[in-house]
Design an enzyme around this catalytic site. Sequence first.
Site, PDB file in Angstrom:
ATOM      1  N   LYS A  17       0.881  -1.179   0.000  1.00 34.08           N
ATOM      2  CA  LYS A  17       0.000   0.000   0.000  1.00 34.08           C
ATOM      3  C   LYS A  17       0.919   1.229   0.000  1.00 34.08           C
ATOM      4  O   LYS A  17       1.621   1.507   0.978  1.00 34.08           O
ATOM      5  CB  LYS A  17      -0.907  -0.045   1.232  1.00 34.08           C
ATOM      6  N   GLU A  29       4.822  -0.451  13.362  1.00 35.64           N
ATOM      7  CA  GLU A  29       5.881   0.330  14.025  1.00 35.64           C
ATOM      8  C   GLU A  29       5.348   1.749  14.106  1.00 35.64           C
ATOM      9  O   GLU A  29       5.114   2.391  13.088  1.00 35.64           O
ATOM     10  CB  GLU A  29       7.171   0.246  13.215  1.00 35.64           C
ATOM     11  N   CYS A  50      11.772   8.096  13.228  1.00 36.15           N
ATOM     12  CA  CYS A  50      11.075   7.470  14.348  1.00 36.15           C
ATOM     13  C   CYS A  50      12.012   7.335  15.544  1.00 36.15           C
ATOM     14  O   CYS A  50      11.565   7.160  16.671  1.00 36.15           O
ATOM     15  CB  CYS A  50      10.489   6.133  13.953  1.00 36.15           C
TER      16      CYS A  50
HETATM   17  P1  NAP Z   1       0.012   7.736   8.862  1.00 38.69           P
HETATM   18  O1  NAP Z   1      -0.935   8.863   8.825  1.00 38.69           O
HETATM   19  O2  NAP Z   1      -0.082   6.811   9.997  1.00 38.69           O
HETATM   20  O3  NAP Z   1      -0.161   6.918   7.500  1.00 38.69           O
HETATM   21  C1  NAP Z   1       0.627   5.777   7.200  1.00 38.69           C
HETATM   22  C2  NAP Z   1      -0.137   4.873   6.246  1.00 38.69           C
HETATM   23  O4  NAP Z   1      -1.265   4.295   6.901  1.00 38.69           O
HETATM   24  C3  NAP Z   1      -0.685   5.587   5.019  1.00 38.69           C
HETATM   25  O5  NAP Z   1      -0.596   4.703   3.934  1.00 38.69           O
HETATM   26  C4  NAP Z   1      -2.123   5.843   5.392  1.00 38.69           C
HETATM   27  O6  NAP Z   1      -2.970   5.874   4.271  1.00 38.69           O
HETATM   28  C5  NAP Z   1      -2.476   4.637   6.215  1.00 38.69           C
HETATM   29  N1  NAP Z   1      -3.485   4.951   7.207  1.00 38.69           N
HETATM   30  C6  NAP Z   1      -3.345   5.788   8.257  1.00 38.69           C
HETATM   31  N2  NAP Z   1      -4.474   5.825   8.988  1.00 38.69           N
HETATM   32  C7  NAP Z   1      -5.353   5.002   8.367  1.00 38.69           C
HETATM   33  C8  NAP Z   1      -6.693   4.624   8.632  1.00 38.69           C
HETATM   34  N3  NAP Z   1      -7.359   5.089   9.697  1.00 38.69           N
HETATM   35  N4  NAP Z   1      -7.296   3.768   7.782  1.00 38.69           N
HETATM   36  C9  NAP Z   1      -6.622   3.314   6.717  1.00 38.69           C
HETATM   37  N5  NAP Z   1      -5.356   3.631   6.408  1.00 38.69           N
HETATM   38  C10 NAP Z   1      -4.725   4.460   7.222  1.00 38.69           C
HETATM   39  O7  NAP Z   1       1.517   8.231   8.820  1.00 38.69           O
HETATM   40  P2  NAP Z   1       2.240   9.376   7.979  1.00 38.69           P
HETATM   41  O8  NAP Z   1       1.342   9.967   6.956  1.00 38.69           O
HETATM   42  O9  NAP Z   1       3.492   8.796   7.503  1.00 38.69           O
HETATM   43  O10 NAP Z   1       2.654  10.433   9.040  1.00 38.69           O
HETATM   44  C11 NAP Z   1       1.767  10.998   9.933  1.00 38.69           C
HETATM   45  C12 NAP Z   1       2.376  10.926  11.295  1.00 38.69           C
HETATM   46  O11 NAP Z   1       2.877   9.614  11.563  1.00 38.69           O
HETATM   47  C13 NAP Z   1       3.583  11.782  11.496  1.00 38.69           C
HETATM   48  O12 NAP Z   1       3.261  13.110  11.752  1.00 38.69           O
HETATM   49  C14 NAP Z   1       4.247  11.091  12.650  1.00 38.69           C
HETATM   50  O13 NAP Z   1       3.657  11.469  13.864  1.00 38.69           O
HETATM   51  C15 NAP Z   1       3.985   9.652  12.428  1.00 38.69           C
HETATM   52  N6  NAP Z   1       5.075   8.869  11.827  1.00 38.69           N
HETATM   53  C16 NAP Z   1       5.785   8.040  12.610  1.00 38.69           C
HETATM   54  C17 NAP Z   1       6.770   7.254  12.046  1.00 38.69           C
HETATM   55  C18 NAP Z   1       7.530   6.296  12.882  1.00 38.69           C
HETATM   56  O14 NAP Z   1       8.408   5.634  12.345  1.00 38.69           O
HETATM   57  N7  NAP Z   1       7.246   6.161  14.142  1.00 38.69           N
HETATM   58  C19 NAP Z   1       7.056   7.319  10.703  1.00 38.69           C
HETATM   59  C20 NAP Z   1       6.316   8.179   9.916  1.00 38.69           C
HETATM   60  C21 NAP Z   1       5.316   8.926  10.499  1.00 38.69           C
HETATM   61  P3  NAP Z   1      -3.388   7.259   3.565  1.00 38.69           P
HETATM   62  O15 NAP Z   1      -2.235   8.157   3.659  1.00 38.69           O
HETATM   63  O16 NAP Z   1      -3.735   6.846   2.191  1.00 38.69           O
HETATM   64  O17 NAP Z   1      -4.509   7.801   4.361  1.00 38.69           O
END
Ligand code: NAP
Length: 484
Positions: free
Chosen positions: A151, A230, A267
């Site tokens: 995905k 993760e 992260c």
């Molecule tokens: P994210 O919002 O968690 O999204 C990651 C993936 O999961 C995307 O493909 C997203 O799809 C999908 N997803 C998220 N919520 C979903 C839901 N409720 N239903 C279905 N699919 C879902 O992460 P991000 O866009 O990379 O970053 C946002 C935040 O994540 C950052 O601000 C940070 O806090 C955190 N982050 C943490 C790490 C780590 O390694 N700990 C790494 C990156 C980011 P769509 O985008 O298509 O909605």
Amino acid sequence: MSQATDAATLEKILAGAAAAARPAAAATPAERARWLVTAADALDAAADDLVPLAHAETHLPATPRLAGELKRTTFQLRLFAEVLTDGEYLGATVDHADADWPMGPRPDIRRVKTAIGPVLVFAASNFPFAFSVAGGDTASALAAGCPVILKAHPGHPELSALTGRIVREALIGAGAPDGIFDVIFGQEEGVTALKDPRIAASSFTGSIPGGRALFDIANARPRPIPFYGELGSVNPVVVTEAAIAARGEAVAKGYAGSFTLGAGQFCTKPGLLFLPEDHNLTDTLRAALDGAAAQPMLNDRIAAGYADKLAQLREVPGVEVVSSSASSSPAFTPTLLATTGKQFLEGGDAVHEECFGPASLIVTYADQGELLRLLDVIEPGLTATIHGEESDVDWIRPVLPALSRIAGRLLWNDWPTGVTVSWAQQHGGPYPATTAPTTTSVGTAAIERFLRPLAWQGFPDALLPEPLQEANPWQLPRRTDGSR
Ligand code: NAP
């Protein structure tokens, strides 16, 4: 190619992965090693197309960052080829029948690990190569013999499509079954795939809310599946008085460099710095951050999330700004804040949770007792670091159990941001660092997430898989009747 995958294509991809599961699992480790090396070679050969595209979509610098990340990614694929050649990952174990086994006669029983089946990988935003289409989750699942449906993260759609095409063509060109690998787009489509009974396991790198939502979906299926998420991490760093006395300036510079690396979008970014309350590092830390340029965030969603979280943090009573200069979304200069141990205990989620971006919080501690109380309220994460001196050993020893409780990797006099890919690496930790604290998403042990143990009791040699046959035709490291 950023629009969502249509329903007919998604169905074709799911059916293809299901059809590929048996031949992929049946391929020999040597065959799968060849697939991985061919994919790595193809990605290296396409570096001149991939790196500029990644730069355009993520704002990360092409060199050294993205070029280095691609190198890490292809190294990772080749390292998993070595894992396959080594064979220990199969955990092949043979117990011959034993009439005198103390608990009663034992049948001939043999255990080996086998591919779990099609894996759905949710790519991360912050590492467009190493934790995305051809990243560690994909490499470890393919190595295990599992077809992968990826995905794509919407933060780098064109790169995801191009990387996906290169990897798919390379794998199939090297003899992998059609259906071994494909990329899908769209949030809803990701959820549809996660609920599909043909998917046997899933992995994810991203936010706590996103990972938790998908973990709950995976577990609510009529037939739940393993979900390896993760998620978030605050990565505390503890510095002792002796370390400050011996090399305060180096500690301050190292910390500033680590929490601002990649605009704090790691992260493993150190988000909390525990210093003795009479420390003298404030000016040195300010100097280390002075003049830092504003760095653009990966995408508008992450920039907005960071701005919100930072605003909340600045509002907490007792939290003061140590260093900050004017900048505005989507590019930010670093912000360093400070509070006392007492305020930290009372500060709630805003001070205890990850702030994804170039911000970090100093927390001062009065003595070892207060430090232990502070570490007690921290949510588990990926890493915990201590900067100390040999003379501190007796002071530090009682702190180690507190750090071990909250981390998957402990560091001594180093910085947590770098995560090497190797045999001993552990990139995980208790929730909310991950949804599966017994596993890692980086390093060779990551393959274990996509393997399922299977025991064979009483079978004739001719029907046993090669790893368990009496002559050990693959010359695997095996435990036989309890001995190696
Ligand atoms: P994210 O919002 O968690 O999204 C990651 C993936 O999961 C995307 O493909 C997203 O799809 C999908 N997803 C998220 N919520 C979903 C839901 N409720 N239903 C279905 N699919 C879902 O992460 P991000 O866009 O990379 O970053 C946002 C935040 O994540 C950052 O601000 C940070 O806090 C955190 N982050 C943490 C790490 C780590 O390694 N700990 C790494 C990156 C980011 P769509 O985008 O298509 O909605």
